[in-house]
Design a protein around this motif. Structure first.
Motif, PDB file in Angstrom:
ATOM      1  N   ALA A   1       0.839  -1.206   0.000  1.00  0.00           N
ATOM      2  CA  ALA A   1       0.000   0.000   0.000  1.00  0.00           C
ATOM      3  C   ALA A   1       0.871   1.252   0.000  1.00  0.00           C
ATOM      4  O   ALA A   1       1.927   1.287   0.624  1.00  0.00           O
ATOM      5  N   LYS A   2       0.417   2.301  -0.693  1.00  0.00           N
ATOM      6  CA  LYS A   2       1.218   3.522  -0.867  1.00  0.00           C
ATOM      7  C   LYS A   2       1.558   4.191   0.462  1.00  0.00           C
ATOM      8  O   LYS A   2       2.658   4.678   0.661  1.00  0.00           O
ATOM      9  N   GLY A   3       0.600   4.240   1.379  1.00  0.00           N
ATOM     10  CA  GLY A   3       0.826   4.945   2.640  1.00  0.00           C
ATOM     11  C   GLY A   3       1.388   4.093   3.748  1.00  0.00           C
ATOM     12  O   GLY A   3       1.621   4.581   4.852  1.00  0.00           O
ATOM     13  N   PHE A   4       1.644   2.806   3.475  1.00  0.00           N
ATOM     14  CA  PHE A   4       2.075   1.888   4.534  1.00  0.00           C
ATOM     15  C   PHE A   4       3.402   2.308   5.142  1.00  0.00           C
ATOM     16  O   PHE A   4       3.585   2.298   6.365  1.00  0.00           O
ATOM     17  N   SER A   5       4.373   2.699   4.304  1.00  0.00           N
ATOM     18  CA  SER A   5       5.717   3.009   4.796  1.00  0.00           C
ATOM     19  C   SER A   5       5.714   4.196   5.761  1.00  0.00           C
ATOM     20  O   SER A   5       6.554   4.277   6.651  1.00  0.00           O
ATOM     21  N   PHE A   6       4.760   5.135   5.609  1.00  0.00           N
ATOM     22  CA  PHE A   6       4.700   6.283   6.507  1.00  0.00           C
ATOM     23  C   PHE A   6       4.106   5.904   7.868  1.00  0.00           C
ATOM     24  O   PHE A   6       4.488   6.453   8.902  1.00  0.00           O
TER      25      PHE A   6
END
Length: 607
Positions: free
Chosen positions: A364-369
């Motif tokens: 998911a795009k926001g997972f790393s944040f």
């Protein structure tokens, strides 16, 4: 054949019916729910209008704004005289000025220099119109500045009247600004929900809450949070940053906060609150409410959004968290929630959602944040285990994985054993490449030929994140950082110069040169390759930071420091004509060098 003369402006009634155009003009059901808009019950939903400024007045405000931004006053008295003249022009037409795009900028400048008496006068002038002004595009900026400028007076009134500050009432004589703020709050209280979730009003409401809680704040003059990116870039050079420190708010503010939070959350339901969290305007407001509730030892909003705390999450909650992770606004919301919620909730989300679905949601795009917030809040053992599981899922150096590695490094930077794991994982991924220089591998470059000062491509975001990874490795992973420096030394001299002159790569080069514990032979090699190029480096937007970093590189190498200073002094005229060169000249204290090289050498030893 002559063309038909068309009317200017929007005249929807004169146009034939078009269903699509009408749909665009109408508010969505969600927007109406978010701001509680009701035209019949209140006239504040419309844009406030108090008349227009004439051409002469607009030109005057433009000229004053330019003079203030230039900051070319010969004396404080001259500056004070200008502000007095500006206020005399604004007086009696305040409402016209604050709702005008040009006039509102001038009004903000007056506020930033206003005395206590002038602030009280302004509060009196806007009384009865505050709700309308909150929801007007330009006046909302002025109200933000008004509240920010009131912070210092509220704080000083509390310190001077300590006993009064502990009582949940206001002394209008000894605390006039605090009293004015309370009147401001009382006026907007009936419409607080609509203001709080309004595109313009939300910024005023959030600024007010920041003041009521005494939280620190950073703001810029001549620039607003609502400005477009293009406008912000134009103002970036002249904008002055103001830091408002935290302070102990008076006791009367505590009840205001409770009342506001209760009013804002009283009618929130599960479906509405979850939609607000994904809205670009409402989400930041909701994040601030959760943060304030956490400081009050409450989690009312969290219980509304996540009502169930069962061991196995229900399908709707799982789908909702996945939607948060897939949207930029949602991922920021979840990140803020994890930082400002009870530890029990963090552990619940980790055990019930993240742990069993790690391999799926890691894309998911926001997972790393969200990862960084999750790992920083978890206990050491759980955080270390989570880091291990995350690293096992990283099989290549794609952009998504680079961002993930950056956040993992920052999250585990306090734990030496965990940073070693990250370092070994990065080294393993680099070793899989056939390219000998692993610094090129980390930057996704196939050869030295791809390095150029003007490297601009669709991969800019990827290159930016990779440079951040280099900086994080240098700062937090000692074993790998030494190898990074060695790989940089292997670059040909011309390639080093081009690397330093690149706007993005220069950040990585700065981190390498700023490493204080690099061996002397390695630092000598780098400096030898840069010698003779410091004039051009100092006058380059990216490379100027490299010259500043050389103050650290030359530690213990006094003769190299002097050679750099000699080269800058020999090209004094060229360096000082350039804006980046002037900064380098100032940072290297070259005026002292030109006056007395002996005194300069004495000071340079302390660098």
């Amino acid at each position: 054949m002559p063309r038909e003369q068309k009317k200017r402006g929007r005249r929807l009634k004169d146009k034939p019916y078009d269903k699509k155009s009408v749909e665009k003009e109408e508010k969505t059901e969600f927007q109406e729910e978010a701001d509680g808009y009701d035209e019949e019950s209140s006239s504040a939903g419309q844009q406030a209008f108090y008349g227009l400024l004439d051409g002469t007045q607009i030109e005057y405000f433009k000229e004053v704004d330019e003079i203030i931004n230039a900051n070319s006053f010969k004396s404080p008295a001259e500056e004070e005289q200008l502000y007095e003249a500006l206020w005399s022009e604004i007086k009696d037409i305040e409402l016209k000025v604050v709702t005008d795009p040009t006039g509102s900028k001038a009004f903000e400048q007056v506020l930033l220099k206003a005395s206590q008496l002038r602030l009280l006068e302004i509060y009196k002038d806007i009384s009865g119109k505050v709700t309308e002004l909150c929801m007007q595009r330009f006046s909302s900026h002025c109200l933000e500045t008004l509240l920010n400028c009131s912070r210092s007076y509220v704080s000083s009134e509390g310190e001077q009247n300590y006993v009064i500050a502990q009582i949940a009432s206001v002394d209008t004589v000894n605390s006039p600004v605090t009293s004015a703020v309370m009147d401001f709050i009382a006026e907007i209280k009936p419409d607080i929900r609509r203001i709080f979730f309004h595109p313009f009003g939300s910024h005023v409401a959030r600024t007010l809450l920041m003041m009521l809680t005494g939280k620190p704040l950073v703001a810029k003059s001549g620039s607003s949070v609502l400005s477009s990116k293009k406008a912000s870039k134009k103002k970036a050079g002249s904008a002055e940053t103001y830091h408002y420190d935290s302070f102990e708010p008076p006791a009367v503010f505590q009840q205001c906060i409770k009342d506001m939070v209760n009013d804002l959350t009283a009618h929130l339901g599960l479906e509405e609150s979850r939609r607000l969290a994904l809205d670009t305007v409402c989400s930041p407001a909701l994040q601030l409410l959760i943060e304030i509730e956490d400081s009050m030892m409450h989690d009312h909003i969290l219980k509304i959004i996540f009502p169930s705390r069962e061991a196995e999450m229900d399908f709707l909650t799982v789908s909702y968290i996945e939607s948060l992770l897939s949207a930029p606004v949602g991922s920021h919301f979840l990140e803020k929630v994890l930082y400002n919620c009870p530890l029990s909730f963090v552990e619940y989300v980790y055990e019930a959602f993240f742990k069993p679905r790690l391999s799926i949601i890691s894309e998911a795009k926001g997972f790393s944040f969200v990862v960084r917030a999750l790992m920083e809040r978890l206990k050491d053992k759980a955080s270390s285990q989570f880091a291990t599981e995350l690293l096992n899922g990283v099989t290549n150096l794609t952009l998504q994985n680079i961002v993930l590695l950056n956040n993992v490094i920052l999250a585990v930077s306090a734990h030496e054993s965990s940073t070693e794991k990250v370092g070994k994982k990065i080294q393993k991924l680099c070793d899989e490449s056939d390219i000998n220089n692993k610094l090129l591998v980390l930057l996704d470059l196939k050869s030295f030929d791809e390095i150029s000062p003007s490297r601009r491509s669709h991969l800019n975001d990827s290159l930016k994140q990779r440079c951040i990874l280099i900086e994080n490795i240098i700062s937090h992973i000692p074993v790998l950082s030494e190898k990074i420096v060695e790989y940089f030394v292997e670059f040909p001299p011309d390639t080093k110069i081009q690397f330093c002159e690149n706007a993005l790569l220069s950040h990585a080069a700065e981190a390498i040169l700023s490493k204080p514990d690099s061996a002397l032979p390695i630092r000598r090699k780098i400096l030898n390759d840069l010698m003779g190029h410091f004039r051009d480096l100092a006058c380059n937007a990216g490379a100027s930071r490299i010259v500043d970093a050389c103050k650290i590189t030359t530690k213990g190498l006094a003769h190299y420091k002097e050679q750099i200073a000699q080269e800058l002094a020999a090209n004094r005229e060229i360096v000082q004509r350039n804006p980046y060169g002037r900064n380098v000249w100032k940072n290297w204290n070259m005026d002292l060098y030109t006056r007395s090289s002996y005194d300069w050498k004495g000071r340079a030893k302390a660098w």
